[in-house]
Design an enzyme around this catalytic site. Structure first.
Site, mmCIF file in Angstrom:
data_model
loop_
_atom_site.group_PDB
_atom_site.id
_atom_site.type_symbol
_atom_site.label_atom_id
_atom_site.label_comp_id
_atom_site.label_asym_id
_atom_site.label_seq_id
_atom_site.Cartn_x
_atom_site.Cartn_y
_atom_site.Cartn_z
ATOM 1 N N GLY A 34 -5.212 5.099 3.851
ATOM 2 C CA GLY A 34 -5.642 4.910 2.285
ATOM 3 C C GLY A 34 -4.638 4.243 1.858
ATOM 4 N N GLN A 58 -20.078 3.544 2.463
ATOM 5 C CA GLN A 58 -19.889 4.765 2.163
ATOM 6 C C GLN A 58 -20.894 4.967 0.845
ATOM 7 O OE1 GLN A 58 -16.823 6.868 -0.002
ATOM 8 N NE2 GLN A 58 -16.514 8.043 1.727
ATOM 9 N N MET A 84 -11.568 3.402 -0.445
ATOM 10 C CA MET A 84 -10.927 3.680 -1.931
ATOM 11 C C MET A 84 -11.754 2.796 -2.905
ATOM 12 S SD MET A 84 -6.902 3.554 -0.606
ATOM 13 C CE MET A 84 -7.305 2.051 0.318
ATOM 14 N N ALA A 85 -12.033 3.771 -3.945
ATOM 15 C CA ALA A 85 -12.731 2.955 -4.922
ATOM 16 C C ALA A 85 -12.050 2.124 -5.922
ATOM 17 C CB ALA A 85 -13.250 4.013 -6.010
ATOM 18 N N ASN A 145 -7.015 12.194 7.486
ATOM 19 C CA ASN A 145 -6.558 11.490 6.458
ATOM 20 C C ASN A 145 -5.456 12.190 5.484
ATOM 21 O OD1 ASN A 145 -8.192 10.508 3.471
ATOM 22 N ND2 ASN A 145 -6.877 9.095 4.469
ATOM 23 N N GLY A 146 -4.421 11.370 4.965
ATOM 24 C CA GLY A 146 -3.703 12.001 4.244
ATOM 25 C C GLY A 146 -2.258 11.841 4.647
ATOM 26 N N HIS A 185 -9.657 14.503 4.474
ATOM 27 C CA HIS A 185 -8.437 14.302 3.745
ATOM 28 C C HIS A 185 -7.852 15.625 3.316
ATOM 29 C CE1 HIS A 185 -6.397 12.285 -0.052
ATOM 30 N NE2 HIS A 185 -5.734 12.939 0.536
ATOM 31 N N LYS A 224 -17.228 12.345 4.629
ATOM 32 C CA LYS A 224 -15.768 12.571 4.145
ATOM 33 C C LYS A 224 -15.696 13.677 3.375
ATOM 34 C CE LYS A 224 -11.564 9.687 3.552
ATOM 35 N NZ LYS A 224 -10.979 10.186 2.065
ATOM 36 N N CYS A 238 -14.295 12.820 -3.152
ATOM 37 C CA CYS A 238 -13.688 11.998 -4.178
ATOM 38 C C CYS A 238 -13.434 13.120 -5.436
ATOM 39 C CB CYS A 238 -14.519 10.851 -4.748
ATOM 40 S SG CYS A 238 -14.001 9.983 -6.305
#
Length: 330
Positions: A228, A74, A21-22, A204-205, A173, A143, A104
Site C-alpha cells: 500500500g 473493493q 487505498m481510498a 499487508n503492512g 493488514h 480484507k 478501513c
C-alpha cells in the site's frame, strides 16, 4: 522463491499486489502500477449502498480499463442486503474478484459501522460475507485488520468465519484499527491466520522493499504480499519485488529523470481521465510522494501547488529535471 497464486479459479502470475487505498488507487495510479509490475490491482473502496442507488460519482470510480486486468473491485458497507445487491450488480462488471473492506480505520467510515468497525461484530461480518458469496458469480475475498485494538486481536476468528462463508482469500493488514497507520505491523498475526485457514492469505503492512516482501513471506508463510503506502511515489516497487522473488535480482532504484518522466506520465493520465482541474488537484499528493527526498523538491512542490494546468506543471517538472542534471554534472 517462485511467484504465482491461485484464488478460486483465477490464476495469477505474480504474488505481489497493489493494496486498495481510498483516494489513491484510482484508475490513473492503477495503470501506472500495472505498467511497472503489479499483478492483481485493487480499486479504491466503493460504497455498496451508493452503487445500488446508481450514484454517478460511484459509477465513475468502478471504471476498469482492459490493460488493468486482473482487478479486485473493493466494496464496503455494513448492511448484508446492500452488499448482496452490489455483488449482483458487479456480476456483469469487468472485475475478476469482488473484495469486501473490513479494515478501513477512517473515522468517517467507522462511525457508520463500516470498515474496521466490523472487526467488533464478527456475527454481522459473517452475514455480510455470506450474502456476498451467495450473490456473486465471482470469487469473493475480504480484507481485515488484526483487530480493533491490542486487547481485541481477532483476525484468526474472522478468518475462520470467512473461510466457512465461502470466502476465496483473505488479506490481513497486521495493525489494529486503533493503530491506524502508526507503529509497526505485527506479522505474527498474519502467520496465525495462515496457520488457521486453508484459503490463500495475503499479507499487508510495512512492506517497503523487496527484502521486506521476502521477509514477510518467509516469516508468515502467507501466499502473497499486498503493498500500500510503500507504493506511494514508488510504483517501481512491484517490479523490484517481483524480480527479487523470482530471479533474486537486485533492481536499480529509478533515477531522478525516470521519476520525473513517470510523474508526467501519471499526471497526463489523471488529466485525461478526470479532467484538468480534478486531475491536477488530485495529483498534488502523488507529486509530493514521487519527489520526496530529491534535492530542492520542497520548493518545486510548493510551486506546483499554485499551478492548475497540465502544461504549466509539465513545464516546471521538465525545468526541474534540467536543474537536477546540472547538479549531477557539477
Amino acid at each position: 522463491m517462485k511467484a504465482g497464486l491461485k484464488i478460486a479459479g483465477l490464476e495469477l502470475r505474480h504474488n505481489v499486489f497493489l493494496a486498495p487505498m481510498a483516494g489513491v488507487t484510482d484508475l490513473p495510479f492503477r495503470l501506472i502500477c500495472k505498467e511497472l509490475g503489479s499483478d492483481l490491482l485493487y480499486t479504491e473502496m466503493i460504497n455498496a449502498k451508493a452503487l445500488c442507488y446508481e450514484d454517478e460519482k460511484t459509477r465513475s470510480m468502478i471504471k476498469i480499463e482492459k490493460q488493468e486486468h486482473p482487478v479486485a473491485l473493493q466494496i464496503f458497507g455494513h448492511e448484508p442486503e446492500f452488499i448482496a445487491e452490489a455483488a449482483s450488480i458487479l456480476n456483469d462488471h469487468d472485475n475478476e474478484i469482488l473484495d469486501i473492506n473490513m479494515g478501513c480505520p477512517a473515522p468517517k467510515v467507522v462511525k457508520n459501522g463500516d470498515g474496521s468497525a466490523l472487526m467488533k461484530n464478527p456475527e454481522l461480518a459473517g452475514r455480510i460475507m455470506e450474502a456476498a458469496v451467495k450473490a456473486s458469480r465471482k470469487p469473493v475475498t475480504v480484507k481485515i485488520r488484526s483487530g480493533w485494538d491490542e486487547h481485541n486481536i481477532n483476525a484468526v476468528e474472522m478468518a475462520r468465519i470467512a473461510q466457512n462463508c465461502g470466502i476465496s482469500a483473505i488479506a490481513v493488514h497486521a495493525r489494529t484499527k486503533e493503530q491506524y497507520y502508526s507503529g509497526s505491523a505485527d506479522w505474527s498475526v498474519i502467520k496465525a491466520v495462515k496457520d488457521a485457514v486453508s484459503i490463500p492469505v495475503i499479507g499487508n503492512g510495512d512492506v517497503k522493499s523487496a527484502q521486506d516482501a521476502l521477509s514477510m513471506l518467509e516469516k508468515t508463510g502467507c501466499d502473497a504480499v499486498m503493498i500500500g503506502r510503500g507504493a506511494q511515489g514508488n510504483p517501481w516497487i512491484f517490479n523490484e519485488v517481483y524480480r527479487y522473488l523470482e530471479y533474486n535480482e537486485q533492481v536499480r532504484e529509478p533515477s531522478p529523470v525516470q521519476k520525473i518522466e513517470t510523474v508526467i506520465r501519471h499526471l497526463e493520465l489523471a488529466v485525461q481521465i478526470k479532467g484538468m482541474h480534478t486531475g491536477v488537484v488530485e495529483m498534488r499528493k502523488h507529486i509530493g510522494w514521487y519527489l520526496k527526498g530529491m534535492k530542492g523538491s520542497a520548493k518545486i512542490k510548493n510551486e506546483i501547488n499554485t499551478l492548475y494546468r497540465f502544461e504549466e506543471i509539465k513545464g516546471r517538472l521538465l525545468s526541474y529535471m534540467d536543474e537536477l542534471n546540472v547538479l549531477l554534472d557539477t
